[in-house]
Design an enzyme around this catalytic site. Structure first.
Site, PDB file in Angstrom:
ATOM      1  N   HIS A   1       0.837  -1.211   0.000  1.00 17.92           N
ATOM      2  CA  HIS A   1       0.000   0.000   0.000  1.00 17.92           C
ATOM      3  C   HIS A   1       0.870   1.259   0.000  1.00 17.92           C
ATOM      4  O   HIS A   1       2.031   1.233   0.426  1.00 17.92           O
ATOM      5  CB  HIS A   1      -0.891   0.017   1.248  1.00 17.92           C
ATOM      6  CG  HIS A   1      -0.075   0.152   2.488  1.00 17.92           C
ATOM      7  ND1 HIS A   1       0.392   1.354   2.929  1.00 17.92           N
ATOM      8  CD2 HIS A   1       0.419  -0.776   3.331  1.00 17.92           C
ATOM      9  CE1 HIS A   1       1.122   1.167   4.003  1.00 17.92           C
ATOM     10  NE2 HIS A   1       1.167  -0.121   4.267  1.00 17.92           N
TER      11      HIS A   1
ATOM     12  N   ARG B   1      -5.410   0.592   5.294  1.00 19.87           N
ATOM     13  CA  ARG B   1      -4.593   1.148   4.204  1.00 19.87           C
ATOM     14  C   ARG B   1      -4.427   0.146   3.054  1.00 19.87           C
ATOM     15  O   ARG B   1      -4.358   0.541   1.888  1.00 19.87           O
ATOM     16  CB  ARG B   1      -3.250   1.652   4.738  1.00 19.87           C
ATOM     17  CG  ARG B   1      -2.401   0.647   5.504  1.00 19.87           C
ATOM     18  CD  ARG B   1      -1.334   1.394   6.307  1.00 19.87           C
ATOM     19  NE  ARG B   1      -0.302   0.555   6.899  1.00 19.87           N
ATOM     20  CZ  ARG B   1      -0.385  -0.032   8.098  1.00 19.87           C
ATOM     21  NH1 ARG B   1      -1.470   0.098   8.838  1.00 19.87           N
ATOM     22  NH2 ARG B   1       0.635  -0.733   8.569  1.00 19.87           N
TER      23      ARG B   1
ATOM     24  N   GLU C   1       0.763  -6.398   8.074  1.00 19.46           N
ATOM     25  CA  GLU C   1       2.181  -6.039   8.224  1.00 19.46           C
ATOM     26  C   GLU C   1       2.794  -6.854   9.367  1.00 19.46           C
ATOM     27  O   GLU C   1       2.065  -7.371  10.229  1.00 19.46           O
ATOM     28  CB  GLU C   1       2.280  -4.526   8.506  1.00 19.46           C
ATOM     29  CG  GLU C   1       3.686  -3.964   8.655  1.00 19.46           C
ATOM     30  CD  GLU C   1       4.612  -4.299   7.486  1.00 19.46           C
ATOM     31  OE1 GLU C   1       5.064  -5.472   7.408  1.00 19.46           O
ATOM     32  OE2 GLU C   1       4.901  -3.416   6.677  1.00 19.46           O
TER      33      GLU C   1
ATOM     34  N   HIS D   1       1.501  -5.417   2.616  1.00 19.14           N
ATOM     35  CA  HIS D   1       2.439  -4.527   3.310  1.00 19.14           C
ATOM     36  C   HIS D   1       3.875  -4.921   2.965  1.00 19.14           C
ATOM     37  O   HIS D   1       4.114  -6.037   2.493  1.00 19.14           O
ATOM     38  CB  HIS D   1       2.205  -4.647   4.813  1.00 19.14           C
ATOM     39  CG  HIS D   1       0.781  -4.377   5.187  1.00 19.14           C
ATOM     40  ND1 HIS D   1       0.336  -3.148   5.592  1.00 19.14           N
ATOM     41  CD2 HIS D   1      -0.307  -5.189   5.143  1.00 19.14           C
ATOM     42  CE1 HIS D   1      -0.976  -3.207   5.814  1.00 19.14           C
ATOM     43  NE2 HIS D   1      -1.384  -4.436   5.547  1.00 19.14           N
TER      44      HIS D   1
HETATM   45  C1  3PG Z   1       5.533  -0.116   9.006  1.00 21.31           C
HETATM   46  O1  3PG Z   1       5.199  -1.070   9.742  1.00 21.31           O
HETATM   47  O2  3PG Z   1       5.628   1.037   9.405  1.00 21.31           O
HETATM   48  C2  3PG Z   1       5.846  -0.347   7.553  1.00 21.31           C
HETATM   49  O3  3PG Z   1       4.766  -0.759   6.855  1.00 21.31           O
HETATM   50  C3  3PG Z   1       6.983  -1.288   7.357  1.00 21.31           C
HETATM   51  O4  3PG Z   1       8.079  -0.661   7.815  1.00 21.31           O
HETATM   52  P1  3PG Z   1       9.560  -1.103   7.423  1.00 21.31           P
HETATM   53  O5  3PG Z   1       9.794  -0.642   5.982  1.00 21.31           O
HETATM   54  O6  3PG Z   1      10.396  -0.346   8.390  1.00 21.31           O
HETATM   55  O7  3PG Z   1       9.639  -2.568   7.574  1.00 21.31           O
END
Ligand code: 3PG
Length: 267
Positions: free
Chosen positions: A11, A62, A89, A188
């Site tokens: 997303h 999202r 995520e 994610h």
């Molecule tokens: C989050 O959880 O903020 C992002 O979607 C993933 O973060 P990262 O790129 O630091 O893994």
């Protein structure tokens, strides 16, 4: 040889992206730019002639909104969209809500990179005192999952993400692909990395180097055994995509000239 198309999308931007905070299971909506990224995805997919038969997203708004905007944009709002927490995520545990650059100052860039990209490194777990614990773990969307609330993760490595994702992958997504359908998965950064690792057989060591850009369709052609045919493709301008990946990687760098600061939550 018959192939089917799998499109994976991370997303677009949420309001915490600009603040450089780990968003993880906090249900932040897409920003206006994030919505524009999803619409751009749909234009790229339409231009590539890709059409869908089934779609899947996580339980986070999202990713759901990204799927809606893509399906609407390709003129396929009718495609069935299923959701599962198993596409969420990575649960960033106690790091949820914390600023990556500040963490890099306090813990070092290598540690932040390991938390973000290593296969087997778990963040410290979230506990009841964490400011986002109730918002996440008390959320009614997790009341009707296929695991009891108490078994919902409290902090995951990428291995953990892949392990919780696989039952849904095998039970719900694979049957559609085996039936020859074209599938959209709106998810994610880390759930997309886990799927790609699984499909492409990327080693535990090499997965460290894979960062997925936001709002870019990742296209895989799969054969009857669901083995990738040819290289994965990123739709869009190559230089822009490389710059987007670098921006995400740089989120974990310590700002020059700034100093570490004590934080009551260990950030
Ligand atoms: C989050 O959880 O903020 C992002 O979607 C993933 O973060 P990262 O790129 O630091 O893994």
């Amino acid at each position: 040889m018959a192939t089917r198309t799998l499109v994976l999308v991370r997303h677009g931007e949420g309001s915490w992206t600009r603040e450089n905070r780990f968003c993880s299971w906090v249900d932040q909506p897409l920003s206006a730019d994030g919505e524009a990224e999803a619409r751009r995805c749909s234009r790229l997919l339409a231009a590539a002639g890709i059409r869908f038969d089934a779609a899947f997203s996580s339980l986070l708004t999202r990713a759901i909104k990204t799927a809606w905007l893509i399906l609407e944009g390709v003129g396929q709002a009718w495609v069935p969209l299923a959701h599962s927490w198993r596409l969420n995520e990575r649960h960033y545990g106690a790091l949820v809500g914390l600023n990556r650059a500040q963490l890099a100052l306090n813990h070092g860039e290598e540690q932040v990179k390991a938390w973000r990209r290593a296969y087997d490194v778990r963040p410290p777990p979230i506990d009841e005192a964490h400011p986002y614990f109730d918002e996440i773990h008390g959320d009614r969307r997790y009341a009707s999952c296929d695991v009891p609330r108490g078994k919902i993760p409290r902090g995951e490595s990428l291995r953990d993400v892949l392990e919780r994702l696989l039952p849904y992958w095998e039970g719900s997504i694979v049957p559609e692909l085996r039936a020859g359908k074209n599938v959209l998965v709106s998810a994610h950064g880390n759930s997309v990395r886990a799927i790609i690792k699984h499909l492409e057989g990327i080693s535990d060591a090499d997965i460290l180097h894979l960062t997925i850009p936001t709002g870019v369709p990742v296209v895989l052609q799969l054969d009857d055994e669901l083995a990738p045919v040819g290289e994965r493709r990123y739709l869009g301008d190559t230089a822009e995509i490389a710059a987007a990946i670098k921006r995400i990687e740089d989120q974990g760098k310590a700002p020059k000239g700034a100093s570490a600061s004590p934080d009551p939550r260990g950030a």
